[in-house]
Design an enzyme around this catalytic site. Structure first.
Site, PDB file in Angstrom:
ATOM      1  N   ARG A   1      24.321   5.504 -19.306  1.00 18.96           N
ATOM      2  CA  ARG A   1      23.135   5.847 -20.088  1.00 18.96           C
ATOM      3  C   ARG A   1      23.577   6.367 -21.450  1.00 18.96           C
ATOM      4  O   ARG A   1      24.529   7.143 -21.561  1.00 18.96           O
ATOM      5  CB  ARG A   1      22.282   6.908 -19.369  1.00 18.96           C
ATOM      6  CG  ARG A   1      21.554   6.398 -18.135  1.00 18.96           C
ATOM      7  CD  ARG A   1      20.438   5.428 -18.513  1.00 18.96           C
ATOM      8  NE  ARG A   1      19.689   4.957 -17.360  1.00 18.96           N
ATOM      9  CZ  ARG A   1      19.930   3.831 -16.696  1.00 18.96           C
ATOM     10  NH1 ARG A   1      20.963   3.071 -17.074  1.00 18.96           N
ATOM     11  NH2 ARG A   1      19.196   3.462 -15.669  1.00 18.96           N
TER      12      ARG A   1
ATOM     13  N   GLU B   1      16.811   2.707 -27.480  1.00 18.83           N
ATOM     14  CA  GLU B   1      16.967   1.261 -27.427  1.00 18.83           C
ATOM     15  C   GLU B   1      15.633   0.581 -27.700  1.00 18.83           C
ATOM     16  O   GLU B   1      14.586   1.109 -27.326  1.00 18.83           O
ATOM     17  CB  GLU B   1      17.494   0.854 -26.042  1.00 18.83           C
ATOM     18  CG  GLU B   1      18.874   1.420 -25.749  1.00 18.83           C
ATOM     19  CD  GLU B   1      19.328   1.221 -24.312  1.00 18.83           C
ATOM     20  OE1 GLU B   1      20.535   1.302 -24.054  1.00 18.83           O
ATOM     21  OE2 GLU B   1      18.452   0.986 -23.435  1.00 18.83           O
TER      22      GLU B   1
ATOM     23  N   HIS C   1      22.656  -3.708 -23.582  1.00 23.64           N
ATOM     24  CA  HIS C   1      22.150  -3.245 -22.282  1.00 23.64           C
ATOM     25  C   HIS C   1      21.969  -4.423 -21.314  1.00 23.64           C
ATOM     26  O   HIS C   1      20.897  -4.623 -20.727  1.00 23.64           O
ATOM     27  CB  HIS C   1      20.833  -2.482 -22.443  1.00 23.64           C
ATOM     28  CG  HIS C   1      20.592  -1.513 -21.321  1.00 23.64           C
ATOM     29  ND1 HIS C   1      19.978  -0.296 -21.497  1.00 23.64           N
ATOM     30  CD2 HIS C   1      20.875  -1.580 -19.988  1.00 23.64           C
ATOM     31  CE1 HIS C   1      19.889   0.338 -20.336  1.00 23.64           C
ATOM     32  NE2 HIS C   1      20.428  -0.428 -19.410  1.00 23.64           N
TER      33      HIS C   1
END
Length: 318
Positions: free
Chosen positions: A238, A267, A286
């Protein structure tokens, strides 16, 4: 039963995987993306909601009297007011441990890319660098073996254990900082150590812990200063575990050699992302969790979670 998928585009685009298996349980509606202000209207008559990042707050729940079930397309559940769900008799289920192999694989993809200079050599070849050489090997980039290197894992749950196993196969020394070291005693190639020792001795520091109050910005100017100047920092966990301003400064000042990250605090990336223009950093957007087999597994478990709920035997509840 009315079933609504609120943000399908966060888990699949282009039809490579599908939630259509949910249709066996009733009327299925699928939305690619849902803003919070539209959520209550879209699920007002739904019995079950399937979502990933869409917030399901107390107000949303109160405005949807038929809602009995929230199924998450992932492991994290901070986007759902779980306490209110319990109070209101709404079952919330997640999908644990579906992406462990994928994230471990991606972690080592980042590591191998760095130590083998793979993307740099690829760019050299595309620019004609190999065609200009006199000999069969086009040297020019310094590469290193992983064998004999020390990797330090911050957190060692399902993903961390897989990373440790891969590291051992490469002949690496594995150090771990974990909140429950007693759970790792039977793994012979893992050595549990304090965080300070891990940072000081590791050639690679890889983050695999959850984001919570004790881990938020765990990687900061103080802890970065403990790392080797030659070390690589990897984060596939994370973004908020790292203070991105401090990491950018550490990279630009040569406090550590490089970083490779798949996650950011905010993000998607923007022009304001602190790390965007830092030196010696590699980004992936991601996607460590996202191989097609992983997402097929995800939707299989999402479907089985709903099936179990309908049968009166809910599984993977949070």
């Amino acid at each position: 039963m009315r079933i609504t998928v609120l943000d399908m585009d966060t888990a699949a685009t282009g039809g490579d995987v599908s939630p259509n298996g949910l249709a066996e349980f009733g009327e299925l509606r699928i939305f690619g993306k849902t803003g919070y202000d539209d959520t209550s209207e879209l699920i007002a008559d739904s019995d079950a909601v399937i979502c990933n990042k869409t917030r399901i707050t107390r107000d949303v729940m109160l405005s949807c009297p038929n809602l009995k079930y929230v199924g998450l397309m992932g492991t994290g559940f901070d986007q759902v007011d779980v306490a209110s769900a319990r109070e209101l008799g709404i079952t919330v289920c997640n999908v644990p441990a579906y992406s462990s192999d994928a994230v471990a694989q991606h972690t080592f993809g980042l590591i191998l890319n760095y130590f083998g200079r793979i993307s740099e050599y690829t760019a050299d070849c595309a620019d004609g660098g190999w065609t200009e050489k006199k000999y069969f090997s086009a040297f020019g980039r310094t590469t290193h073996e992983l064998a004999g290197k020390t990797i330090g894992l911050i957190g060692c749950g399902g993903i961390g254990k897989r990373v440790a196993r891969i590291a051992d196969a490469f002949g690496m020394r594995v150090l771990v900082f974990n909140r429950s070291p007693e759970k790792l005693r039977d793994i012979p190639y893992i050595t549990c150590v304090p965080l300070e020792r891990l940072l000081e001795e590791s050639d690679i520091v890889s983050v695999h812990c959850p984001l919570n109050n004790s881990t938020r910005e765990l990687i900061n100017s103080r802890t970065l200063a403990m790392m080797k100047p030659s070390s690589l920092l990897v984060n596939t966990s994370r973004g908020g575990i790292i203070n991105e301003y401090d990491l950018a400064e550490a990279l630009n000042d040569g406090i550590i050699a490089a970083a490779a990250v798949d996650v950011l605090t905010d993000e998607p990336m923007t022009d304001e992302t602190p790390l965007k223009n830092a030196r010696n950093i590699v980004f992936t957007p991601h996607v460590a969790w996202a191989p097609v087999e992983t997402r097929e597994r995800l939707f299989g478990i999402v479907t089985e979670n709903l099936r179990a709920f309908i049968a009166g035997k809910p599984q993977n509840t949070v």
